[in-house]
Design an enzyme around this catalytic site. Structure first.
Site, PDB file in Angstrom:
ATOM      1  N   ALA A  63     -65.625 -16.662   5.378  1.00  0.00           N
ATOM      2  CA  ALA A  63     -64.453 -16.854   4.539  1.00  0.00           C
ATOM      3  C   ALA A  63     -64.782 -16.286   3.167  1.00  0.00           C
ATOM      4  CB  ALA A  63     -64.084 -18.331   4.454  1.00  0.00           C
ATOM      5  N   ASN A  79     -60.407   0.278   3.174  1.00  0.00           N
ATOM      6  CA  ASN A  79     -59.697  -0.854   3.758  1.00  0.00           C
ATOM      7  C   ASN A  79     -58.886  -1.511   2.647  1.00  0.00           C
ATOM      8  OD1 ASN A  79     -59.731  -3.996   4.321  1.00  0.00           O
ATOM      9  ND2 ASN A  79     -59.992  -3.016   6.316  1.00  0.00           N
ATOM     10  N   CYS A 103     -56.127 -10.043   7.502  1.00  0.00           N
ATOM     11  CA  CYS A 103     -57.233 -10.867   7.028  1.00  0.00           C
ATOM     12  C   CYS A 103     -56.856 -12.341   7.062  1.00  0.00           C
ATOM     13  CB  CYS A 103     -57.642 -10.491   5.620  1.00  0.00           C
ATOM     14  SG  CYS A 103     -59.028 -11.478   5.045  1.00  0.00           S
ATOM     15  N   GLY A 115     -68.549 -11.390  15.749  1.00  0.00           N
ATOM     16  CA  GLY A 115     -69.809 -11.363  16.481  1.00  0.00           C
ATOM     17  C   GLY A 115     -69.606 -11.318  17.988  1.00  0.00           C
TER      18      GLY A 115
HETATM   19  C1  LIG Z   1     -68.468 -11.048   6.267  1.00  0.00           C
HETATM   20  C2  LIG Z   1     -67.291 -10.305   6.797  1.00  0.00           C
HETATM   21  C3  LIG Z   1     -66.365  -9.755   5.925  1.00  0.00           C
HETATM   22  C4  LIG Z   1     -65.263  -9.061   6.400  1.00  0.00           C
HETATM   23  N1  LIG Z   1     -64.372  -8.501   5.527  1.00  0.00           N
HETATM   24  C5  LIG Z   1     -63.320  -7.768   5.998  1.00  0.00           C
HETATM   25  C6  LIG Z   1     -62.434  -7.109   5.129  1.00  0.00           C
HETATM   26  O1  LIG Z   1     -62.570  -7.160   3.905  1.00  0.00           O
HETATM   27  N2  LIG Z   1     -61.391  -6.404   5.644  1.00  0.00           N
HETATM   28  C7  LIG Z   1     -61.204  -6.322   7.004  1.00  0.00           C
HETATM   29  O2  LIG Z   1     -60.249  -5.669   7.443  1.00  0.00           O
HETATM   30  N3  LIG Z   1     -62.048  -6.916   7.860  1.00  0.00           N
HETATM   31  C8  LIG Z   1     -63.104  -7.631   7.392  1.00  0.00           C
HETATM   32  N4  LIG Z   1     -63.967  -8.236   8.281  1.00  0.00           N
HETATM   33  C9  LIG Z   1     -63.730  -8.097   9.730  1.00  0.00           C
HETATM   34  C10 LIG Z   1     -64.606  -6.984  10.329  1.00  0.00           C
HETATM   35  O3  LIG Z   1     -64.318  -5.753   9.743  1.00  0.00           O
HETATM   36  C11 LIG Z   1     -64.412  -6.900  11.857  1.00  0.00           C
HETATM   37  O4  LIG Z   1     -63.061  -6.594  12.126  1.00  0.00           O
HETATM   38  C12 LIG Z   1     -64.737  -8.194  12.560  1.00  0.00           C
HETATM   39  O5  LIG Z   1     -65.844  -8.816  11.938  1.00  0.00           O
HETATM   40  C13 LIG Z   1     -65.054  -8.004  14.031  1.00  0.00           C
HETATM   41  O6  LIG Z   1     -66.147  -7.166  14.233  1.00  0.00           O
HETATM   42  P1  LIG Z   1     -67.660  -7.698  14.406  1.00  0.00           P
HETATM   43  O7  LIG Z   1     -67.627  -8.782  15.454  1.00  0.00           O
HETATM   44  O8  LIG Z   1     -68.437  -6.508  14.823  1.00  0.00           O
HETATM   45  O9  LIG Z   1     -68.101  -8.224  13.109  1.00  0.00           O
HETATM   46  C14 LIG Z   1     -65.081  -8.931   7.801  1.00  0.00           C
HETATM   47  C15 LIG Z   1     -66.013  -9.486   8.671  1.00  0.00           C
HETATM   48  C16 LIG Z   1     -67.109 -10.158   8.196  1.00  0.00           C
HETATM   49  C17 LIG Z   1     -68.083 -10.752   9.185  1.00  0.00           C
END
Ligand SMILES: Cc1cc2nc3c(=O)[nH]c(=O)nc-3n(C[C@H](O)[C@H](O)[C@H](O)COP(=O)(O)O)c2cc1C
Ligand SMILES: Cc1cc2nc3c(=O)[nH]c(=O)nc-3n(C[C@H](O)[C@H](O)[C@H](O)COP(=O)(O)OP(=O)(O)OC[C@H]3O[C@@H](n4cnc5c(N)ncnc54)[C@H](O)[C@@H]3O)c2cc1C
Ligand SMILES: Cc1cc2nc3c(=O)[nH]c(=O)nc-3n(C[C@H](O)[C@H](O)[C@H](O)COP(=O)(O)OP(=O)(O)OC[C@H]3O[C@@H](n4cnc5c(N)ncnc54)[C@H](O)[C@@H]3O)c2cc1C
Ligand SMILES: Cc1cc2nc3c(=O)[nH]c(=O)nc-3n(C[C@H](O)[C@H](O)[C@H](O)COP(=O)(O)O)c2cc1C
Ligand code: FES
Ligand code: FES
Lengths: 269, 304, 304, 269
Positions: free
Chosen positions: C70, C99, C129, C216
């Site tokens: 968050a 983004n 988001c 994850g």
């Molecule tokens: C710490 C963190 C911050 C994130 N910040 C953004 C963000 O600013 N904008 C966005 O579109 N997605 C954001 N995401 C989502 C990721 O870009 C991604 O869509 C999501 O984590 C799923 O992929 P993953 O399982 O490989 O992490 C964030 C994810 C994490 C874990």
């Protein structure tokens, strides 16, 4: 070896302590645990679900057949191939470590009262449940021939152990054992030779399907040990479905199987 | 020993730990391992009007900290359930909740009617199974349609009606409100998340049914969120489920607003999970001097 | 060595492995560990019009095979981004995708306009988001509203427009169709699942913001499903993400229909994850004699 | 100990081999790994992220401070408490096992050029980063007093090791050491006695807040080592936010910290 196993009586989630773990072939291991209760309860063809990992990944338990059971010493052995994360974790267990082992599960191999000439067909890891079976059958004065086949020499597992209980014949696809070919070639030879009362088979689907076909054609009863992905192992989740030959529905590999009469199931791909 | 008993939708339970539909068979499968009569209640596999053979295998696929299943409502149909399975389940002396799945509103009503007066203690309307193609999902995702089904079932039976919701919606609170307004006596949440896996060797989907339902610890945060949101928005009790494996997890759901919890996939990893959870809750209350443990329900939002 | 290059929304990339927004800083953080210039593209943290300080801590909570975050769009605002961060990111010689996160349609347009002509190679509209309360979520869950935003952004910029979708909806295909019809050049999916956790000791939510986004390996099956469904329904390329940790996972997404993939949370477990994935894909193609690796895209449904 | 550490130069994900692991108190372990590169690069107050588990649960790495670093022998030690699944996994590692260790990370303790009389305040596990600091400071001829406090005797960690570098004073809440009370009582005594150039503190928030307050009141500069949940450890994810005292925003504990000047941050609960 009971007729219908009464597994439920001693079915339990045993905390089994590792006694020994050895590599028997590349990527193939023999794990022996101490679990007197499990040893007493287990029948050939039955299996256990082994808990793998300490966190929730891997999550599910892994089904492994009983490979050898020494009731007197309370020892149970599993012969397994290191395939993915669960068996990798198992492979890292050392003497003294504890593994949760739920079992015995499923319906194992059954008596046939037609006669005591048995043909055991173990393709690759299919050898795993057959050693326990061979031992119990030979105690009951069966005369056994064990066919072991693999792509190459190192895939022929436990041939020496089987020799105590019957005649062993091996075959490899690359000819690295004297005989070259597939286990189905060997099987066909033995069938042609004749004189078998029951066939017991374990291995890949293609082998089991060939056994089904031979059994249907020759009328020799066959029992095949089937694999399917499992969750509960107890018959509760309906996850391990195998198509029934006699109804339009499914049988549970973990409950009605893993050993089925050849004509009981339809093996899809 | 502390009294953990609870009433959900008018069904009295000795403790708040149930089993999740489809993961516990008819109890008989687990009875060699522990005293099934110690559970709060038994919940059946989804029951359809006619016998249903389910999906083609593979039906199970392990995923990180969870699994996908596509069993697809395999069951012998409501009549066989009543005659063959229910007597076994009633034998454990704890309430039996029948999870029912219709493909139309009319089917839901008919299943409910047939189960009324059979000894079943309550109905759990499964409008949320992702593993059946025709309709199942749609009914459960549109508040108006869901409410219609619930209203019809409530009218057709004297049994308590629990409604099981899917998390695969934009607004689970709207869905919860709709079915509660329609007369639901309690809510179960959550059902599985819609997922799938592809076998990179065969380059095909792993599951025979292609799509499956994701369950297990992986989905726990989603389930806790759903319970948190819904329990604050409705007045009926919530049965929380989704990845509950240990006593701590069960407690997390209670604090989030669940009145009771159900243990599902955890059984596959630890067949004694439900028993351990009951013990944990007993000890927790004793150690923390909690007399009326129901005061814990929703503490996390009451404390906000 | 096999050519893994790919074009997504008109942006040429040397390979199909991107980083997921919000998980990779501005590249500089990882540059001591590997050559950031080997990535397919860089994607920025969500950029808002004005500086945004983000949510109060704790912002991170580990969950089984995943984590909740968050963070809440902490960023210095679009102007500071252009002057302070973009030059660093451009320094790696690979495309930079910004983004962008607005609280209203007008804000999205304004951010897009300011970024046009700055050297940014493409925009990823983050209408999904879960960590911002005012509007963010609603915009991204209602197809009509999402389409309006996309249409306005597309009109206001000459940059390629990628739209990032949330999985927290009943019908992700409808959403995908709506934004594609509105002019999206590509889609990114999925963003995080809405979740939460409760600390049983304090009996309060763990995260300062109460709700968080689940990412994850835990969510991978949900992400694969979304890519599978959406890639069959639209004609624009899909960037797949959600739990991709290893080469095998990336391949799973490609087979499911993704043209490129993004690595997010995996970096937290293995900072070299993206590099290893690129190597895996190269070796996979070589070993399997695949000359035109783009033929793999969507094989799992093409083979159905 | 450098002024501003230039960690990035040797920042890497080291495959560190376990040399030794011993229990130093109930639930508290000292883990020593071999990692010459990491040993050379590490400064007091910096930390590393240790990969835990083989599957994806636990998923995140665990931050641990450098407790002792032996550059000559290439050894790095961590002092940690077994708390949850990650540290439990670490506790099970044995000699020869390999652990992924990403580091060195963050900004460690800084020189103060006011003078060389240092007061080190280690509450419980807060002792962990202070031993490395004490060693480096004492090499530079600082005169040190180390305060160690805990609820009970077994929580006083590594007092003997600290004695090589300065005067050690201990306190326990239950009086199981000669002095009974909290570490804040001891701290207040030392402050009253006077003569300190810099305070270095690590421990629970309540202790760090007291140090902030004392530093503000007395004008003695203090450096505090702050903990927050982390994902990347590199400054990329913005997960480890700590409120800045000088702006309305947040600082990253993994990058601008974990060691902050007492006045730099606001510690909420
Ligand atoms: C710490 C963190 C911050 C994130 N910040 C953004 C963000 O600013 N904008 C966005 O579109 N997605 C954001 N995401 C989502 C990721 O870009 C991604 O869509 C999501 O984590 C799923 O992929 P993953 O399982 O490989 O992490 C964030 C994810 C994490 C874990
Ligand atoms: C009744 C039964 C008895 C078995 N006996 C043996 C034995 O004695 N020796 C042996 O080496 N193997 C045996 N197998 C196969 C063995 O269960 C799998 O090889 C093992 O589960 C793979 O786990 P993994 O973590 O290494 O692989 P992964 O591929 O990481 O496993 C992922 C998931 O798929 C399941 N899975 C993968 N392969 C199989 C398979 N062939 N059958 C069922 N589930 C599978 C796993 O259990 C797990 O849930 C048996 C299978 C069954 C059903
Ligand atoms: C910069 C820094 C240096 C640290 N140095 C030490 C040290 O030298 N010795 C020591 O014993 N502990 C130290 N800690 C605390 C240590 O990181 C946690 O105790 C550990 O992560 C707990 O992991 P677990 O799996 O045992 O617990 P769990 O509770 O299972 O962990 C769950 C999650 O919460 C995180 N977490 C839990 N407690 C903390 C905490 N106090 N700080 C940050 N994250 C936490 C974990 O990293 C993990 O992501 C340090 C923390 C930070 C931020
Ligand atoms: C194998 C399996 C079968 C299931 N069958 C049903 C079902 O028939 N009806 C239903 O409402 N839910 C069914 N579910 C969903 C569970 O009842 C539960 O809602 C879900 O699995 C989340 O809980 P868990 O993570 O504890 O398993 C099934 C789940 C699994 C894993
Ligand atoms: S594995 Fe559950 S029924 Fe067979
Ligand atoms: S942990 Fe990622 S920024 Fe600090």
């Amino acid at each position: 070896m009971g007729t219908e196993c009464r597994a439920d009586a001693q079915l339990s989630d045993y905390a089994a302590r590792v006694l020994e773990q050895v590599a028997v072939a590349p990527g193939c291991r023999l794990l022996t645990v101490s679990s007197p209760g499990l040893a007493r309860a287990a029948s050939p063809g039955q299996f256990a679900l082994l808990g793998c990992g300490t966190g929730y990944d891997p999550f599910l338990r892994r089904p492994l057949s009983f490979h050898r059971v020494d009731v007197k010493r309370g020892k149970v052995s599993f012969l397994y191939r290191v395939k993915g994360s669960g068996t990798q974790w198992l492979a890292e267990r050392r003497r003294g470590d504890v593994i949760p082992v739920l079992g015995p599960l499923g319906r194992g191999f059954r008596h046939s009262d037609r006669g005591k000439r048995g043909l055991l067909v173990g393709a690759g890891l299919g050898a795993a449940p057959l050693l326990f079976l061979a031992e119990r059958l030979s105690r009951q004065a069966w005369s056994l021939t064990v066919l072991l086949g693999a792509p190459t020499r190192t895939g022929i597992l436990r041939a020496d152990a089987f020799e105590r209980f019957g005649t062993v014949r091996t075959v490899t696809e690359d000819g690295s054992t004297p005989k070259k070919g597939t286990i189905l070639d060997l099987l066909q030879e033995e069938i042609n030779r004749g004189g078998w009362d029951t066939i017991y088979a374990c291995g890949p689907r293609v082998v089991l399907k060939a056994v089904q076909e031979i059994s249907a054609r020759t009328g020799i009863p066959a029992q095949i040990s089937v694999e399917e992905r499992m969750a509960c192992g107890l018959g509760a989740c309906l996850g391990c479905a195998c198509r029934s030959a006699s109804s339009s529905g499914y049988l549970r590999v973990c409950r009605e199987g893993p050993v089925f009469d050849a004509g009981e199931v339809i093996l899809d791909d | 020993m502390i009294d953990l008993s609870v009433e959900v939708a008018g069904i009295r339970m000795q403790n708040p730990v149930l089993v999740a539909s489809g993961t516990f068979g008819c109890g008989e499968e687990y009875s060699p391992l522990f005293d099934v009569g110690r559970l709060g209640a038994l919940v059946t596999k989804g029951i359809t009007l006619k016998p249903w053979q389910g999906n083609k295998p593979p039906r199970i696929c392990e995923t990180p900290a969870g699994l996908l299943n596509a069993v697809g409502l395999q069951n012998p149909g409501v009549d066989a359930f009543i005659h063959e399975i229910l007597p076994v389940m009633k034998g454990y002396g704890v309430p039996v909740i029948a999870n029912i799945a219709g493909f139309t509103k009319e089917e839901f009503v008919e299943i409910a009617e047939r189960l009324t007066g059979t000894g079943v203690d309550g109905l759990e309307i499964n409008i949320s199974c992702p593993n059946v193609k025709s309709g199942g999902m749609a009914l459960g995702t549109v508040p108006e349609l869901a409410a219609e089904v619930v209203e019809a079932v409530v009218e057709s039976t004297s049994l308590p009606v629990i409604v099981k919701l899917t998390p695969n919606v934009t607004d689970i609170v709207a869905l919860a409100r709709a079915v509660t307004d329609a007369g639901a006596d309690a809510l179960s949440l959550i059902n599985t998340l819609l997922g799938m896996a592809i076998d990179i060797k065969s380059r095909r989907p792993v599951l025979g049914n292609v799509l499956g339902g994701l369950s297990g610890p992986a989905i726990r945060p989603v389930a806790v969120r759903a319970v948190w949101q819904v329990s604050q928005a409705v007045d009926v009790p919530v049965i929380g489920m989704g990845g509950i494996c240990r006593g701590e997890d069960a407690l997390e759901f209670i604090l989030a607003g669940a009145t009771a919890v159900a243990v599902g996939s955890a059984h596959f990893r630890d067949p004694l999970a439900a028993m351990k959870i009951i013990s944990y809750l007993e000890h927790y209350c004793e150690e923390n001097g909690i007399n009326d443990w129901q005061k814990l329900i929703g503490t996390a939002w009451k404390n906000k």
